[in-house]
Design a protein around this motif. Structure first.
Motif, PDB file in Angstrom:
ATOM      1  N   PHE A 183       8.172 -50.287 -23.842  1.00  0.00           N
ATOM      2  CA  PHE A 183       6.989 -51.012 -23.389  1.00  0.00           C
ATOM      3  C   PHE A 183       7.332 -52.187 -22.469  1.00  0.00           C
ATOM      4  CE2 PHE A 183       4.008 -54.565 -24.336  1.00  0.00           C
ATOM      5  CZ  PHE A 183       2.837 -54.003 -23.856  1.00  0.00           C
TER       6      PHE A 183
ATOM      7  N   HIS B 256       9.383 -52.622 -20.270  1.00  0.00           N
ATOM      8  CA  HIS B 256       9.678 -52.300 -18.869  1.00  0.00           C
ATOM      9  C   HIS B 256       8.618 -51.404 -18.246  1.00  0.00           C
ATOM     10  CE1 HIS B 256      13.295 -54.497 -19.447  1.00  0.00           C
ATOM     11  NE2 HIS B 256      13.481 -53.821 -20.574  1.00  0.00           N
ATOM     12  N   SER B 257       7.488 -51.222 -18.940  1.00  0.00           N
ATOM     13  CA  SER B 257       6.333 -50.645 -18.250  1.00  0.00           C
ATOM     14  C   SER B 257       5.774 -51.762 -17.368  1.00  0.00           C
ATOM     15  CB  SER B 257       5.303 -50.119 -19.263  1.00  0.00           C
ATOM     16  OG  SER B 257       4.691 -51.170 -19.983  1.00  0.00           O
ATOM     17  N   LYS B 258       4.909 -51.388 -16.411  1.00  0.00           N
ATOM     18  CA  LYS B 258       4.600 -52.318 -15.316  1.00  0.00           C
ATOM     19  C   LYS B 258       3.290 -53.067 -15.485  1.00  0.00           C
ATOM     20  CE  LYS B 258       8.269 -51.279 -13.692  1.00  0.00           C
ATOM     21  NZ  LYS B 258       9.376 -52.180 -13.367  1.00  0.00           N
ATOM     22  N   TYR B 259       3.337 -54.343 -15.115  1.00  0.00           N
ATOM     23  CA  TYR B 259       2.114 -55.133 -14.987  1.00  0.00           C
ATOM     24  C   TYR B 259       1.738 -55.228 -13.512  1.00  0.00           C
ATOM     25  CZ  TYR B 259      -0.743 -59.437 -14.847  1.00  0.00           C
ATOM     26  OH  TYR B 259      -1.720 -60.374 -14.610  1.00  0.00           O
ATOM     27  N   GLN B 260       2.642 -55.704 -12.704  1.00  0.00           N
ATOM     28  CA  GLN B 260       2.402 -55.868 -11.270  1.00  0.00           C
ATOM     29  C   GLN B 260       3.560 -55.219 -10.522  1.00  0.00           C
ATOM     30  OE1 GLN B 260      -0.003 -57.286  -9.495  1.00  0.00           O
ATOM     31  NE2 GLN B 260      -1.027 -58.840 -10.743  1.00  0.00           N
ATOM     32  N   PRO B 261       3.336 -54.083  -9.837  1.00  0.00           N
ATOM     33  CA  PRO B 261       4.436 -53.520  -9.046  1.00  0.00           C
ATOM     34  C   PRO B 261       4.971 -54.597  -8.087  1.00  0.00           C
ATOM     35  CG  PRO B 261       2.513 -52.072  -8.999  1.00  0.00           C
ATOM     36  CD  PRO B 261       2.074 -53.339  -9.670  1.00  0.00           C
ATOM     37  N   ASP B 262       6.286 -54.704  -7.980  1.00  0.00           N
ATOM     38  CA  ASP B 262       6.922 -55.707  -7.120  1.00  0.00           C
ATOM     39  C   ASP B 262       6.581 -57.138  -7.537  1.00  0.00           C
ATOM     40  OD1 ASP B 262       8.069 -53.672  -5.471  1.00  0.00           O
ATOM     41  OD2 ASP B 262       6.106 -53.446  -4.533  1.00  0.00           O
TER      42      ASP B 262
ATOM     43  N   ARG C  96      14.730 -55.040 -12.298  1.00  0.00           N
ATOM     44  CA  ARG C  96      13.578 -54.558 -11.541  1.00  0.00           C
ATOM     45  C   ARG C  96      12.476 -55.618 -11.566  1.00  0.00           C
ATOM     46  NH1 ARG C  96      17.183 -51.294 -10.022  1.00  0.00           N
ATOM     47  NH2 ARG C  96      16.808 -49.043 -10.013  1.00  0.00           N
TER      48      ARG C  96
ATOM     49  N   ASN D  77      -2.635 -49.752 -21.169  1.00  0.00           N
ATOM     50  CA  ASN D  77      -1.942 -48.496 -20.853  1.00  0.00           C
ATOM     51  C   ASN D  77      -1.524 -47.762 -22.125  1.00  0.00           C
ATOM     52  OD1 ASN D  77      -2.218 -48.864 -18.119  1.00  0.00           O
ATOM     53  ND2 ASN D  77      -0.182 -49.740 -17.818  1.00  0.00           N
ATOM     54  N   VAL D  78      -1.074 -48.530 -23.118  1.00  0.00           N
ATOM     55  CA  VAL D  78      -0.678 -47.910 -24.395  1.00  0.00           C
ATOM     56  C   VAL D  78      -1.896 -47.271 -25.079  1.00  0.00           C
ATOM     57  CG1 VAL D  78       0.107 -48.443 -26.751  1.00  0.00           C
ATOM     58  CG2 VAL D  78       1.372 -49.317 -24.772  1.00  0.00           C
TER      59      VAL D  78
ATOM     60  N   ALA E  45      -9.750 -53.679 -18.391  1.00  0.00           N
ATOM     61  CA  ALA E  45      -8.991 -52.519 -17.885  1.00  0.00           C
ATOM     62  C   ALA E  45      -9.602 -51.193 -18.294  1.00  0.00           C
ATOM     63  CB  ALA E  45      -7.546 -52.591 -18.389  1.00  0.00           C
TER      64      ALA E  45
ATOM     65  N   SER F  59      -4.684 -45.220 -16.709  1.00  0.00           N
ATOM     66  CA  SER F  59      -3.647 -46.249 -16.838  1.00  0.00           C
ATOM     67  C   SER F  59      -3.595 -46.976 -15.495  1.00  0.00           C
ATOM     68  CB  SER F  59      -2.309 -45.625 -17.239  1.00  0.00           C
ATOM     69  OG  SER F  59      -1.761 -44.855 -16.188  1.00  0.00           O
ATOM     70  N   LYS F  60      -2.949 -48.142 -15.468  1.00  0.00           N
ATOM     71  CA  LYS F  60      -3.145 -49.058 -14.345  1.00  0.00           C
ATOM     72  C   LYS F  60      -2.026 -49.030 -13.312  1.00  0.00           C
ATOM     73  CE  LYS F  60      -6.825 -50.065 -16.006  1.00  0.00           C
ATOM     74  NZ  LYS F  60      -8.124 -49.919 -15.379  1.00  0.00           N
TER      75      LYS F  60
ATOM     76  N   ASN G 172       5.740 -45.554 -15.840  1.00  0.00           N
ATOM     77  CA  ASN G 172       5.273 -45.981 -17.171  1.00  0.00           C
ATOM     78  C   ASN G 172       5.366 -44.837 -18.180  1.00  0.00           C
ATOM     79  OD1 ASN G 172       4.744 -48.574 -16.311  1.00  0.00           O
ATOM     80  ND2 ASN G 172       2.565 -48.218 -15.963  1.00  0.00           N
TER      81      ASN G 172
ATOM     82  N   LEU H  57       7.580 -44.887 -21.542  1.00  0.00           N
ATOM     83  CA  LEU H  57       6.888 -44.818 -22.838  1.00  0.00           C
ATOM     84  C   LEU H  57       7.105 -43.492 -23.563  1.00  0.00           C
ATOM     85  CD1 LEU H  57       3.553 -46.593 -21.809  1.00  0.00           C
ATOM     86  CD2 LEU H  57       5.396 -47.556 -23.194  1.00  0.00           C
TER      87      LEU H  57
END
Lengths: 408, 408
Positions: free
Chosen positions: A244, A246-252, A260, A327-328, A361, B247-248, B327, B331
């Motif tokens: 979890f 390292h799943s993404k909130y804001q790409p880049d 990363r 996302n989860v 979301a 998912s986002k 993601n 996950l």
């Protein structure tokens, strides 16, 4: 089709009796039968054998009941010293060793500060061998056998091959650690992700009995997760599922410890919170890349007492956590998301933004009825989970060893 | 503990024989025994019963082999007309009905254009009853029984309660659809997510036999996903797991059909691609909110032939898809991610950006060794999967019905 042999069934029933005694403490034979759907005669026979093997003891009968009705039941309980297991928790700059007895109780715990990031693979093996050896000499003398060791490690591990694939506590990767320790200590060595240890412990609690699909999020220096599906830890194809953090909130987005950008961890972990706060706020001096509990407490107090900069930082962390949890929910649709770990100290400063981000979301049908709760953190939880896992995994061997010893 | 009765074992062996014949076509009794680990005597006894019940037939013996060695084997095969199942696929503005025979072959397929979004719950039930009734009158007369119906629906469904919770094809929610149809047609009615139908079909293909942890992503008007864990569809607590499309990618980003912002679907679905392109590019006239295959083909061709605006739009879709897949890798850690659906027409224009986004998002240890592949789309795949699911689910009842009919 082969019919199940009586021996298999006898073995399973014996394990069921042992586990019930471990989970519930001393119990009468009749109750052990009812709880496990076994006949009284079978429980009597099993308990006679366990008594002879020294794995259980009988409690002296209680005094007759005041109302005079019924004979007091004789209770049996696990012999705590029949075996022990050791859980070694490896996290950034700390090693914790805990001894659990056969009844599942913690009998000893010690912490060592170690610069884990400066170790190489040989150093780590030597260090673990030293610490466990010293523990055996000092703490395990009263026990009849060391049944097993559980290594609880932050990061990605392959439980199957006993290899630490990648841990934020270590600067090297792909360390096959279990086999050498197993050879050295002549017992089984399990390797587990730390979050899975905690999830196994929490899943056994009555409060979460109706939540077989359970997600546990661990906030702290890093951010870990464990997913239980129908009560079983979900590992994925190679053991690296449920990452979890390292799943993404804001790409880049913000830089993560993994190298990363934009990971949830880069916003909501201890180092991320401290990094965002170190410049604009006056905080206790220390290692800002690995902030201490004292440093994090100081920052959390600022947010909880209304400092606008600290409040903004925790709100952003809450939003990142909320998007990750959304996302989860969309992907796993669990019964319950439990948030714990040392970082839960800051949960009150994050949770409004977190819930807002989740509702923002997802439409109601995807938000669903999943409960989202926090759970007070106890630094011994990981090792308590590791001890429970190690005992369950070694009960069969303990039975066999006791039988062999009795026959010899 | 109750021992398994001989009847249960006989029943399981009979089902295994039926499924092997369905998967592999005509087979000799001895091979059916070997493949399923059943004795030849048992296969002979089972096949005698199935012959009597009219569920299988014997092929006329083949001519003696040219080399003269060995007696030619008599092959048995499923009697295709012993039963049939119907799969009804409900998607935006289209209903497809497919008839499958007992051997698993498609015998009839028809499509109807319907303004699904203008229907209410009663309209939908009446429409499905009409279409299935008409199909029964025209197409099912040669079959001995209608064994079951599978409804394959885009969106979130509860297979357990037979309720469509939320579908992009419908403007109403929470429609308990299965029970009424089951009553009307006197057979079991299964409700399945369309992506799960496709994943079940793909998972049975030899090319993916080593991928028990399989993720299938369906690109098209919406974006769906199915997750198989150890070969079994993962549904979550209430059936709404695997909602990849929502998912986002970018919190507060582009508007999604669900009403929220920043979903993967809002960048990489047909409507999202067309929306981004409609203004700057000259495209075929039509409903830009529900672009047709012709409209989408025109847009895809522009991107594949180097139109810079179309290329940029597909690259952004690829980045969104890549972050979403990153993601999923973090996950679920699957063996394989398969991308299919009608939208796979544009995959070549997306895939460079998609792979770039995945590598950019995850360190090698979390990227792992998961294969990521596309799979050519066939609009009949959903219904073929639905037919396979319906046949497997109804074999027990078909056996019982045939036995009762024989005894009457």
């Amino acid at each position: 089709m082969a019919l199940p042999s009586t021996d298999t069934s006898r073995h399973d029933n014996t394990l069921a009796v042992i586990r019930t005694l471990r989970d519930r403490g001393p119990a009468a034979r009749v109750d052990l039968g009812t709880l496990n759907g076994i006949s009284s005669a079978t429980v009597t026979s099993i308990s006679a054998e366990l008594l002879q093997q020294g794995l259980i003891t009988e409690r002296p009968p209680e005094a007759p009941r005041p109302n005079g009705r019924g004979r007091p039941k004789t209770l049996i309980e696990l012999a705590p010293n029949a075996a022990c297991v050791v859980c070694v928790k490896l996290s950034i700059n700390e090693i914790q060793l805990v001894v659990g007895d056969f009844a599942g109780q913690v009998r000893h715990s010690e912490h060592h500060t170690v610069s884990t990031l400066t170790l190489n693979a040989d150093d780590l093996e030597a260090l673990l061998e030293d610490k466990i050896s010293a523990l055996c000499t000092r703490q395990l003398t009263g026990f009849q056998r060391l049944a097993g060791i559980c290594l609880a490690v932050q990061g990605v591990v392959s439980s199957q091959s006993g290899t630490i694939i990648w841990s934020p506590a270590l600067s090297f990767r792909n360390a096959p650690i279990s086999a050498r320790l197993a050879k050295r200590f002549h017992c089984s060595v399990l390797l587990e992700n730390d979050a899975n240890c905690i999830a196994s412990l929490l899943a056994a609690q009555p409060a979460y009995a109706d939540c077989p699909n359970l997600v546990v999020i661990m906030l702290g220096y890093g951010i870990g997760m464990s997913v239980l599906i129908s009560g079983v830890p979900f590992l994925g194809a190679n053991g690296s599922a449920a990452e979890f953090g390292h799943s993404k909130y804001q790409p880049d987005g913000a830089l993560c410890a993994c190298g990363r950008r934009g990971c949830i961890e880069a916003y909501a972990s201890d180092y991320a919170l401290y990094r965002a706060a170190a410049d604009p706020l006056e905080l206790p001096v220390g290692d800002s890349a690995h902030p201490s509990e004292q440093q994090m407490q100081a920052l959390t107090q600022l947010a909880l007492h209304g400092n606008p900069v600290a409040k903004r930082i925790y709100a952003e962390a809450g939003r990142a956590l909320g998007v990750g949890i959304a996302n989860v929910l969309a992907l796993f649709n669990p019964d319950l998301v439990l948030i714990t770990g040392s970082g839960v100290r800051g949960f009150d400063a994050m949770q409004t933004a977190m819930h807002g981000a989740i509702d923002n979301a997802l439409v109601a049908e995807l938000r669903g009825t999943t409960r989202i709760e926090s759970c007070a953190w106890d630094r011994d939880m990981t090792c308590m989970g590791g001890i429970a896992i190690a005992l369950n995994a070694t009960d069969s061997q303990t039975l066999l060893d006791s039988q062999t010893a009795r026959e010899a």
